[in-house]
Motif scaffolding. Sequence first.
Motif, short mmCIF file in Angstrom:
data_model
loop_
_atom_site.label_atom_id
_atom_site.label_comp_id
_atom_site.label_asym_id
_atom_site.label_seq_id
_atom_site.Cartn_x
_atom_site.Cartn_y
_atom_site.Cartn_z
N MET A 47 -23.03 -12.31 57.35
CA MET A 47 -22.29 -12.17 58.62
C MET A 47 -23.31 -11.23 59.65
O MET A 47 -22.19 -9.54 59.20
N ALA A 48 -24.56 -11.00 60.02
CA ALA A 48 -24.60 -9.41 61.01
C ALA A 48 -24.66 -10.11 62.68
O ALA A 48 -25.52 -11.08 62.57
N TYR A 49 -24.57 -9.67 63.23
CA TYR A 49 -25.72 -10.57 65.01
C TYR A 49 -25.66 -8.87 65.39
O TYR A 49 -26.24 -9.08 66.64
N SER A 50 -25.25 -7.90 65.38
CA SER A 50 -25.70 -6.67 66.62
C SER A 50 -27.68 -6.45 65.83
O SER A 50 -27.90 -6.39 65.10
N PRO A 51 -27.45 -6.14 67.75
CA PRO A 51 -29.04 -6.11 67.48
C PRO A 51 -30.25 -4.85 66.54
O PRO A 51 -30.82 -4.68 66.92
N ASP A 52 -28.61 -4.06 66.69
CA ASP A 52 -28.90 -2.65 65.97
C ASP A 52 -29.99 -2.88 64.45
O ASP A 52 -30.10 -2.66 63.71
N GLU A 53 -29.43 -3.85 64.03
CA GLU A 53 -29.58 -4.32 61.96
C GLU A 53 -29.94 -5.58 62.07
O GLU A 53 -30.25 -5.88 60.65
N VAL A 54 -29.89 -6.72 62.61
CA VAL A 54 -30.45 -7.95 62.53
C VAL A 54 -31.77 -8.12 62.08
O VAL A 54 -31.86 -9.10 60.98
N ALA A 55 -32.49 -7.21 62.73
CA ALA A 55 -34.16 -7.67 62.17
C ALA A 55 -34.80 -7.04 60.43
O ALA A 55 -34.84 -7.98 60.15
N ASP A 56 -33.10 -5.97 60.62
CA ASP A 56 -33.83 -5.62 58.66
C ASP A 56 -33.00 -6.60 57.77
O ASP A 56 -32.96 -6.43 56.74
N MET A 57 -32.04 -7.04 58.12
CA MET A 57 -30.91 -8.00 57.48
C MET A 57 -31.93 -9.24 57.57
O MET A 57 -32.07 -9.93 56.26
N ALA A 58 -32.78 -9.48 58.50
CA ALA A 58 -32.70 -11.22 58.84
C ALA A 58 -34.60 -10.35 57.33
O ALA A 58 -34.80 -11.94 56.48
N LYS A 59 -34.50 -9.73 57.32
CA LYS A 59 -36.43 -9.25 56.42
C LYS A 59 -35.76 -9.16 55.10
O LYS A 59 -36.64 -9.63 54.47
N ILE A 60 -34.67 -8.76 54.67
CA ILE A 60 -34.68 -9.11 53.54
C ILE A 60 -33.76 -9.92 52.80
O ILE A 60 -32.83 -10.11 51.56
N ALA A 61 -33.21 -11.16 53.86
CA ALA A 61 -32.71 -12.19 53.04
C ALA A 61 -33.45 -13.71 52.39
O ALA A 61 -34.64 -13.18 52.92
#
Length: 280
Positions: A47-61
């Motif tokens: 679960m990740a919501y911060s705009p500071d990390e969501v792009a990085d998290m989404a690309k590895i999911a």
Amino acid sequence: MSMLDQELSTLLEKVRTNKPLVHNMTNVVVTNFTANGLYALGASPVMAYSPDEVADMAKIAGALVLNIGTLSRELVDAMIIAGQSANTHGVPVLLDPVGAGATTFRTESALRILSEVKISLVRGNAAEIAHLVGEEREIKGVDAGDSADGGNVDLAIRAARELNTIVAITGQEDVITDGTLVRIISGGDVLLTKVTGAGCLLTSVLGAFAAVEPDLMLAGTVGLAFYSAAASQAADRTSDLGPGSFQIAFLDELSKLHPGSVAGCSAIRELGAAAAGDRR
């Protein structure tokens, strides 16, 4: 072993072997249940919501699930950042338009996400899907009203074509379509409607199967069938106990799923759009 049996076996094994990371941007009501359900299935939730990390998290999911159950303008902005990153990196994005139609902001937020992110699959109840294509159906808070069960096949076909995505409408029977091919999954149990977050978890479970199978009609069909089977088994075990016991048993049944679970608990039938009442 039939082709369907082979697909059920293969995809469940892929989920449990690969343990795909499912990035959930979901609502505060269901976070714990969603995480536990994905763990029980064999996937890996984050679960990740911060705009500071969501792009990085989404690309590895393996998949990204956007759930608008508890909304803010800032969260919608973050969902779009994550969704666009997932699009860039070939990660499937699933949308759960919780309560679309209940308020203008909620409907407009779902439509904004659909316009700015390429959505691979939308899953909702009939009222939610109807409001995405401008059709009025009764909705109570985030729940479908009593009128939501009629004409779901035609609605799903229309929505898939207009939204250019795969659409799954869940209810007494589940319908999934890409606008041409239609599959109907029966089974499950009414106790699912007594557990907060059962639909939200279902979207995330579909995300787990989408993470391991590029044919999203197949991934969605298999996910719906297994979910229905787990619910049926859990209901059989807890028929005299109530929804609290059912919720725990349901998590247990997700963990015990096997290719044969669907037999006798869930049924899949297939029809083309013309047979379903094609309105073109």
